[in-house]
Each structure stands twice: as C-alpha cells, then as structure tokens.
Motif scaffolding. Structure first.
Motif, PDB file in Angstrom:
ATOM      1  N   LEU A  16       0.794  -1.232   0.000  1.00 22.91           N
ATOM      2  CA  LEU A  16       0.000   0.000   0.000  1.00 22.91           C
ATOM      3  C   LEU A  16       0.828   1.284   0.000  1.00 22.91           C
ATOM      4  O   LEU A  16       0.532   2.203  -0.782  1.00 22.91           O
ATOM      5  CB  LEU A  16      -0.971  -0.009   1.193  1.00 22.91           C
ATOM      6  CG  LEU A  16      -2.043  -1.107   1.169  1.00 22.91           C
ATOM      7  CD1 LEU A  16      -2.968  -0.972   2.370  1.00 22.91           C
ATOM      8  CD2 LEU A  16      -2.852  -1.061  -0.121  1.00 22.91           C
ATOM      9  N   PRO A  17       1.859   1.424   0.853  1.00 20.29           N
ATOM     10  CA  PRO A  17       2.633   2.675   0.814  1.00 20.29           C
ATOM     11  C   PRO A  17       3.289   2.910  -0.543  1.00 20.29           C
ATOM     12  O   PRO A  17       3.281   4.040  -1.065  1.00 20.29           O
ATOM     13  CB  PRO A  17       3.685   2.464   1.912  1.00 20.29           C
ATOM     14  CG  PRO A  17       3.078   1.460   2.838  1.00 20.29           C
ATOM     15  CD  PRO A  17       2.303   0.530   1.948  1.00 20.29           C
ATOM     16  N   GLU A  18       3.862   1.848  -1.108  1.00 19.11           N
ATOM     17  CA  GLU A  18       4.522   1.980  -2.412  1.00 19.11           C
ATOM     18  C   GLU A  18       3.508   2.314  -3.500  1.00 19.11           C
ATOM     19  O   GLU A  18       3.772   3.140  -4.384  1.00 19.11           O
ATOM     20  CB  GLU A  18       5.254   0.675  -2.740  1.00 19.11           C
ATOM     21  CG  GLU A  18       6.057   0.739  -4.023  1.00 19.11           C
ATOM     22  CD  GLU A  18       6.870  -0.528  -4.260  1.00 19.11           C
ATOM     23  OE1 GLU A  18       7.274  -0.758  -5.419  1.00 19.11           O
ATOM     24  OE2 GLU A  18       7.116  -1.283  -3.282  1.00 19.11           O
ATOM     25  N   LEU A  19       2.340   1.693  -3.446  1.00 19.29           N
ATOM     26  CA  LEU A  19       1.315   1.942  -4.450  1.00 19.29           C
ATOM     27  C   LEU A  19       0.830   3.388  -4.389  1.00 19.29           C
ATOM     28  O   LEU A  19       0.714   4.056  -5.427  1.00 19.29           O
ATOM     29  CB  LEU A  19       0.140   0.979  -4.243  1.00 19.29           C
ATOM     30  CG  LEU A  19      -1.071   1.179  -5.169  1.00 19.29           C
ATOM     31  CD1 LEU A  19      -0.664   0.999  -6.625  1.00 19.29           C
ATOM     32  CD2 LEU A  19      -2.199   0.217  -4.794  1.00 19.29           C
ATOM     33  N   TYR A  20       0.546   3.881  -3.181  1.00 13.36           N
ATOM     34  CA  TYR A  20       0.059   5.257  -3.086  1.00 13.36           C
ATOM     35  C   TYR A  20       1.126   6.258  -3.522  1.00 13.36           C
ATOM     36  O   TYR A  20       0.810   7.245  -4.212  1.00 13.36           O
ATOM     37  CB  TYR A  20      -0.398   5.592  -1.666  1.00 13.36           C
ATOM     38  CG  TYR A  20      -0.821   7.030  -1.566  1.00 13.36           C
ATOM     39  CD1 TYR A  20      -1.982   7.469  -2.207  1.00 13.36           C
ATOM     40  CD2 TYR A  20      -0.035   7.963  -0.900  1.00 13.36           C
ATOM     41  CE1 TYR A  20      -2.346   8.805  -2.159  1.00 13.36           C
ATOM     42  CE2 TYR A  20      -0.402   9.304  -0.854  1.00 13.36           C
ATOM     43  CZ  TYR A  20      -1.557   9.715  -1.488  1.00 13.36           C
ATOM     44  OH  TYR A  20      -1.918  11.032  -1.462  1.00 13.36           O
ATOM     45  N   MET A  91      -8.096  -0.267  -9.759  1.00 11.10           N
ATOM     46  CA  MET A  91      -6.896  -1.089  -9.903  1.00 11.10           C
ATOM     47  C   MET A  91      -6.739  -1.965  -8.676  1.00 11.10           C
ATOM     48  O   MET A  91      -7.302  -1.679  -7.608  1.00 11.10           O
ATOM     49  CB  MET A  91      -5.650  -0.226 -10.125  1.00 11.10           C
ATOM     50  CG  MET A  91      -5.307   0.714  -8.980  1.00 11.10           C
ATOM     51  SD  MET A  91      -3.688   1.506  -9.215  1.00 11.10           S
ATOM     52  CE  MET A  91      -3.830   2.159 -10.857  1.00 11.10           C
ATOM     53  N   ASP A  92      -5.986  -3.047  -8.836  1.00 11.54           N
ATOM     54  CA  ASP A  92      -5.723  -3.938  -7.717  1.00 11.54           C
ATOM     55  C   ASP A  92      -4.611  -3.358  -6.855  1.00 11.54           C
ATOM     56  O   ASP A  92      -3.818  -2.524  -7.299  1.00 11.54           O
ATOM     57  CB  ASP A  92      -5.350  -5.334  -8.221  1.00 11.54           C
ATOM     58  CG  ASP A  92      -6.507  -6.014  -8.942  1.00 11.54           C
ATOM     59  OD1 ASP A  92      -7.661  -5.672  -8.622  1.00 11.54           O
ATOM     60  OD2 ASP A  92      -6.259  -6.865  -9.812  1.00 11.54           O
ATOM     61  N   GLN A  96       0.461  -5.178  -9.348  1.00 10.80           N
ATOM     62  CA  GLN A  96       0.512  -5.787 -10.677  1.00 10.80           C
ATOM     63  C   GLN A  96      -0.079  -4.855 -11.733  1.00 10.80           C
ATOM     64  O   GLN A  96       0.151  -5.041 -12.917  1.00 10.80           O
ATOM     65  CB  GLN A  96      -0.213  -7.135 -10.676  1.00 10.80           C
ATOM     66  CG  GLN A  96       0.518  -8.216  -9.887  1.00 10.80           C
ATOM     67  CD  GLN A  96      -0.084  -9.601 -10.085  1.00 10.80           C
ATOM     68  OE1 GLN A  96      -1.122  -9.933  -9.533  1.00 10.80           O
ATOM     69  NE2 GLN A  96       0.587 -10.422 -10.869  1.00 10.80           N
ATOM     70  N   ASP A  97      -0.869  -3.854 -11.291  1.00 16.94           N
ATOM     71  CA  ASP A  97      -1.383  -2.828 -12.191  1.00 16.94           C
ATOM     72  C   ASP A  97      -0.529  -1.574 -12.047  1.00 16.94           C
ATOM     73  O   ASP A  97      -0.237  -1.141 -10.936  1.00 16.94           O
ATOM     74  CB  ASP A  97      -2.838  -2.483 -11.845  1.00 16.94           C
ATOM     75  CG  ASP A  97      -3.773  -3.667 -12.055  1.00 16.94           C
ATOM     76  OD1 ASP A  97      -3.484  -4.499 -12.926  1.00 16.94           O
ATOM     77  OD2 ASP A  97      -4.796  -3.750 -11.341  1.00 16.94           O
ATOM     78  N   SER A  98      -0.130  -1.000 -13.173  1.00 17.12           N
ATOM     79  CA  SER A  98       0.770   0.151 -13.146  1.00 17.12           C
ATOM     80  C   SER A  98       0.005   1.474 -13.156  1.00 17.12           C
ATOM     81  O   SER A  98      -0.767   1.739 -14.088  1.00 17.12           O
ATOM     82  CB  SER A  98       1.705   0.104 -14.361  1.00 17.12           C
ATOM     83  OG  SER A  98       2.454   1.304 -14.458  1.00 17.12           O
ATOM     84  N   GLN A 196       0.471  -2.723 -19.014  1.00 18.19           N
ATOM     85  CA  GLN A 196       1.598  -3.506 -18.512  1.00 18.19           C
ATOM     86  C   GLN A 196       1.163  -4.341 -17.312  1.00 18.19           C
ATOM     87  O   GLN A 196       0.506  -3.854 -16.395  1.00 18.19           O
ATOM     88  CB  GLN A 196       2.739  -2.577 -18.106  1.00 18.19           C
ATOM     89  CG  GLN A 196       3.975  -3.299 -17.583  1.00 18.19           C
ATOM     90  CD  GLN A 196       5.053  -2.333 -17.137  1.00 18.19           C
ATOM     91  OE1 GLN A 196       4.872  -1.121 -17.231  1.00 18.19           O
ATOM     92  NE2 GLN A 196       6.169  -2.854 -16.659  1.00 18.19           N
ATOM     93  N   HIS A 197       1.516  -5.611 -17.341  1.00 19.04           N
ATOM     94  CA  HIS A 197       1.232  -6.504 -16.212  1.00 19.04           C
ATOM     95  C   HIS A 197       2.545  -6.822 -15.514  1.00 19.04           C
ATOM     96  O   HIS A 197       3.489  -7.298 -16.143  1.00 19.04           O
ATOM     97  CB  HIS A 197       0.574  -7.806 -16.700  1.00 19.04           C
ATOM     98  CG  HIS A 197       0.209  -8.738 -15.588  1.00 19.04           C
ATOM     99  ND1 HIS A 197       0.456 -10.090 -15.644  1.00 19.04           N
ATOM    100  CD2 HIS A 197      -0.367  -8.517 -14.390  1.00 19.04           C
ATOM    101  CE1 HIS A 197       0.029 -10.661 -14.527  1.00 19.04           C
ATOM    102  NE2 HIS A 197      -0.477  -9.723 -13.754  1.00 19.04           N
ATOM    103  N   GLN A 198       2.609  -6.533 -14.228  1.00 19.07           N
ATOM    104  CA  GLN A 198       3.836  -6.738 -13.476  1.00 19.07           C
ATOM    105  C   GLN A 198       3.720  -7.951 -12.560  1.00 19.07           C
ATOM    106  O   GLN A 198       2.626  -8.280 -12.086  1.00 19.07           O
ATOM    107  CB  GLN A 198       4.141  -5.490 -12.643  1.00 19.07           C
ATOM    108  CG  GLN A 198       4.236  -4.230 -13.503  1.00 19.07           C
ATOM    109  CD  GLN A 198       4.599  -3.018 -12.682  1.00 19.07           C
ATOM    110  OE1 GLN A 198       5.562  -2.325 -12.967  1.00 19.07           O
ATOM    111  NE2 GLN A 198       3.835  -2.758 -11.649  1.00 19.07           N
TER     112      GLN A 198
END
Length: 316
Positions: A16-20, A91-92, A96-98, A196-198
C-alpha cells in the motif's frame, strides 16, 4: 475533481505505501486533482492501520473498512458510491497494475469519448493454470456479451466515466462483468487499452480456480437478467408451451394408435407399458411447470420497485 482511484484490497499491507506513492507521483506529474479510495475488504493484517496512516499524511486518501471479507464486488460498489471524480479508475492493490497507465486511460475517457476503457494484460506473468482458463473464460464472455473488442474482462485496471459507476450495480461476484453491466445500462462506448502486467511483488494471490466456475454461473445469470429479467414469461412461457405441445401431440399419437388397433382387432400391448407414454406425460408436466414459472416471474417483476427504472441519458 479529475480522478477517483478505487482500490479494493485484502491483506496487502506491504504494497500500500509503495502503491500510493506511485499514484501520487503520477497525479502530480500530470497536474490531476485526485482522490484515492482504499476499500479494506476485511483484511486480517495491518492493512487498515497503513490506510489510516496514509490518510493522516494526505487529504487525498480515503478509506472504507468492512468488518469481514465480502468480496471484490461489494468493495467496488462501496468505492463507486463514494467516488467524486469525473473519471473513476479501478486497480488492484498488489502492484501488478501500473499507475503509469492512468494518464492515457483518463485521456481515452475525456478526449476519445469512451464510457469505459478496460485494460488488456497482453503479456501476463501468471502460471499456465491461470492463463489458459482465463483465455477460455474471456472467449465465452465475448460471445455471450457481444462485446467483441475486449480480450480481458477481468482486468482490475479500468477507467470509467463517472455516470457509468453511478448507474450500475456491482453485486455478488459481478465485478468480472462490469463492461457487460455497463452495456446493459446503455453505455455502449467501451474500449480497450493494452496495459503492462507486473509480477506480484508481495504476498500471494487471493483467488483460486473456483472463481472460473463461479464466473460462468454469473455470466449465465447476467445474460438471462439482461435479456429476460423484465419479461420472464417470454422464455419460461415459450419453453413450457413447446414442451407441453410436444408432449401432448406424442400422447395423442399413442392414444390414437391404440384406438386404431382396437377398432381393427389388432393385438397391441397396454398404453401404460410403453415408455413413450410416460415420456409424453413428463414433458406435459414439465411444460406446465415452466409456463407457471414464467407466469409467477411476470407477477413478481410487475410488483418490483425497479420495474420502471430506466436509464435516461438526458432531458431538454
């Protein structure tokens, strides 16, 4: 507000922190006004604590916490209800979603005129046990829904015009079919973007193979409700009438054959000893039941509070 990002999650505290931070960077680089709505679907880890900490640091972060795990569709429904942006992005939470895809998704909605844009993970980092059933599932969904231009119905990365999310009801496990729900609601401008799928960075997947079986059942339900939800008599009454008619004609032929044999002194076994007699009776009984099912379905639909709930685009 330009964009609302709705993120359903279950046990994703590490990401979560990285995503936000990633979302915030993309939004600021493009000058978007935005909000991020995290929907905590009954997580048992520290996900809610992380969301709370993020909301204290930024007024753009909002959170919804379920008392128990309900599933992705209820999470999206509650997120859509709260979203205020002109464009809503889903997004998830597993990275995995950019978020780098957001500006182009926003442009396709606001400039190209799409009502909904679905991501297409053309190159996936999933095992064959997941990718092969996914291809079969998407092929079936395309055929039944009539949305031929979508290759990945279940991609979590999607963009919507605000009017779309406010006029569809996502329930059960129908999140897989949001494009189909949108189409049934009259939003036909549906596009697709290769995204892109990560590879998953933290944790493990929360979905098992049973979702494919459940997905087919949901697709059949959605197909029926979309086509006959307001007129069940048209399908049940039609099938019932056909079955009753075939059963009645078959029973009549069996009876006429028996009468002819008796009138001409031709030896013949009892009508009740023929399996076709019972098959005919069974078809007549089932046909009657189907007809009555359609009749009762019509009575229920006519007393429903939503019987005249139509999608009105605009008035002048």
């Amino acid at each position: 507000m330009d964009i609302s990002v709705v993120i359903p999650l279950y046990n994703e505290e590490e990401s979560l922190p990285e995503l936000y931070a990633w979302i915030e960077r993309v939004m600021k680089e493009n000058g978007f006004t935005f909000e991020v709505i995290f929907v905590n679907d009954g997580s048992t880890d520290r996900s809610w604590n992380v969301i709370t900490e993020l909301s204290e640091k930024s007024e753009c972060v909002h959170g919804i916490r379920f008392r128990r795990n309900y599933g992705k569709s209820p999470a999206l429904y509650c997120g859509f209800e709260q979203a205020q942006g002109d464009v809503v992005i889903t997004m998830d939470a597993d990275l995995q979603d950019s978020p780098d895809e957001i500006p182009e998704l926003y442009r396709m909605i606001t400039e190209d005129g799409y009502d909904l844009v679905s991501g297409y993970k053309q190159k996936r980092y999933d095992p064959l046990s997941k990718t092969i059933p996914t291809k079969l599932f998407n092929a079936t969904a395309r055929k039944i829904s009539g949305i031929d231009n979508l290759h990945d119905f279940n991609c979590g990365l999607k963009a919507y015009r605000k009017e779309v999310v406010k006029n569809i009801e996502v329930y059960g496990e129908m999140h897989r079919y949001i494009p189909y729900l949108a189409k049934n609601a009259g939003f036909n401008r549906i596009g697709e973007k290769v995204v892109q799928h990560q590879a998953r960075k933290y944790g493990t997947s929360k979905f098992g193979l049973n979702r494919f079986f459940n997905g087919y059942l949901d697709l059949i339900t959605l197909w029926f409700l979309g086509g006959f939800g307001r007129k069940p008599m048209h399908v049940f009454g039609f099938l019932g009438s056909i079955m009753f008619f075939i059963g009645f004609i078959s029973a009549f032929i069996i009876g006429a054959d028996k009468v002819y044999a008796l009138a001409n002194g031709i030896p013949q076994r009892l009508v009740t000893s023929s399996p076709f007699f019972y098959i005919s009776l069974t078809m007549m009984v089932i046909g009657t039941q189907l007809f009555l099912t359609g009749f009762l379905g019509d009575l229920i639909s006519r007393t429903s509070d939503t019987r005249n709930d139509y999608q009105i685009a605009e008035k002048v």
